[in-house]
Write an enzyme that holds these catalytic residues in place. Structure first.
Site, short mmCIF file in Angstrom:
data_model
loop_
_atom_site.label_atom_id
_atom_site.label_comp_id
_atom_site.label_asym_id
_atom_site.label_seq_id
_atom_site.Cartn_x
_atom_site.Cartn_y
_atom_site.Cartn_z
N ASP A 15 50.81 40.68 33.67
CA ASP A 15 49.79 41.21 34.42
C ASP A 15 50.02 42.77 33.99
O ASP A 15 51.47 43.55 34.61
CB ASP A 15 49.69 40.19 35.11
CG ASP A 15 48.66 39.99 36.05
OD1 ASP A 15 47.84 40.47 35.67
OD2 ASP A 15 49.13 40.45 37.77
N ASP A 17 47.83 44.30 37.18
CA ASP A 17 47.65 44.76 38.54
C ASP A 17 48.31 44.12 39.79
O ASP A 17 48.72 43.00 38.87
CB ASP A 17 45.68 44.63 38.78
CG ASP A 17 45.18 45.80 38.46
OD1 ASP A 17 45.68 46.77 37.80
OD2 ASP A 17 43.91 45.49 37.95
N TYR A 28 41.09 48.17 43.95
CA TYR A 28 40.40 47.42 42.64
C TYR A 28 41.01 48.73 42.10
O TYR A 28 39.67 50.02 42.93
CB TYR A 28 39.02 47.10 42.13
CG TYR A 28 38.16 46.11 41.67
CD1 TYR A 28 38.31 45.05 41.14
CD2 TYR A 28 38.40 47.27 40.10
CE1 TYR A 28 38.99 43.96 39.70
CE2 TYR A 28 38.36 46.13 38.89
CZ TYR A 28 38.79 44.56 39.03
OH TYR A 28 38.15 44.32 38.33
N SER A 62 37.38 42.12 35.63
CA SER A 62 36.19 41.50 36.00
C SER A 62 35.51 42.57 36.50
O SER A 62 33.83 42.41 36.52
CB SER A 62 36.57 40.69 37.09
OG SER A 62 36.76 40.93 38.19
N HIS A 100 35.08 39.61 31.79
CA HIS A 100 34.17 39.22 32.32
C HIS A 100 33.92 38.91 34.06
O HIS A 100 35.17 38.56 34.65
CB HIS A 100 33.93 38.31 31.50
CG HIS A 100 33.41 37.96 30.01
ND1 HIS A 100 34.84 38.05 29.71
CD2 HIS A 100 31.94 38.43 29.45
CE1 HIS A 100 34.04 37.84 28.44
NE2 HIS A 100 32.61 38.29 28.49
N ARG A 109 39.27 34.73 30.43
CA ARG A 109 39.51 35.17 31.82
C ARG A 109 40.62 34.08 32.00
O ARG A 109 40.67 32.68 32.05
CB ARG A 109 38.87 34.66 32.68
CG ARG A 109 39.05 35.41 34.46
CD ARG A 109 38.12 35.08 35.06
NE ARG A 109 37.48 35.31 36.93
CZ ARG A 109 38.18 36.76 37.22
NH1 ARG A 109 38.50 37.61 36.57
NH2 ARG A 109 38.61 36.69 38.08
MG LIG Z 1 47.98 40.77 38.69
#
Ligand SMILES: [Mg+2]
Length: 192
Positions: A15, A17, A28, A62, A100, A109
């Site tokens: 992953d 973030d 964000y 997203s 998306h 996603r």
């Molecule tokens: Mg994360």
């Protein structure tokens, strides 16, 4: 997307973030200047590489679907990420992202498995011995759907996700950060 991955090498899906890059609720990442690696990210990735893992980032972005960021800016953010890691001698084999918004009801996603399966196909990898490391339930659930090891982190949204989902989270392993995750994975292998 093929890089230096190849047959016989185990893959770890990462992953972005909250796992490699600083994240917190309400934040964000929309500009390269706002990207900050966690202090122990380079060391963790180096350990995984030295242990023979192919490194593939799988990330939900997203912000593109929501109109907050373009593919071009995301590309610059990823160029910065690669550049920072390169200074430490670390190369990411590939980055796959879902652009998306949740309401677009795409099939890529996380926790859906289209992106890691695409990586396996395009890069000639195998899911045998594979793992996912991330801070959200979607990461853990993606790992379960793939039948691979899942490691949940306390960084990023990790602690709030643990508070929210409790025992429903059920990762293969729960740990504090990317470095302790890397050490655990290397020691225990990819047996789910
Ligand atoms: Mg994360």
């Amino acid at each position: 997307m093929t890089r230096s991955g190849g047959k016989g090498r185990k893959v770890v899906f990462l992953d972005r973030d909250g796992a490699l890059v600083a994240d917190k609720p309400g934040f964000y990442l929309l500009h390269p200047d706002k990207l900050h690696l966690y202090r122990n990210t380079p060391k963790a990735l180096k350990l995984l590489r030295d242990a023979g893992y192919t490194l593939v980032i799988v990330t939900n972005q997203s912000g593109i679907g929501r109109g907050w960021i373009t593919h071009e800016v995301l590309g610059r953010i990823h160029a910065k990420l690669r550049g920072l890691l390169k200074r430490h001698g670390v190369t990411i084999d590939a980055i796959y992202y879902c652009p998306h918004a949740p309401e677009q009801r795409c099939r890529c996603r996380k926790p859906m498995t289209v992106l890691p399966r695409r990586a396996v196909r395009e890069m000639g990898l195998s899911l045998e011995g594979a793992a996912i490391i991330g801070d959200k339930r979607a990461d853990v659930d993606m790992g379960r759907r793939l039948g691979i090891t899942s490691i949940h982190l306390g960084t990023g949204h990790g602690k709030s996700q643990r508070a929210k989902y409790g025992r429903a989270l059920k990762p293969s392993h729960s740990t504090s950060n990317i470095l302790t995750a890397a050490r655990w994975l290397i020691k225990h292998g990819g047996a789910a």
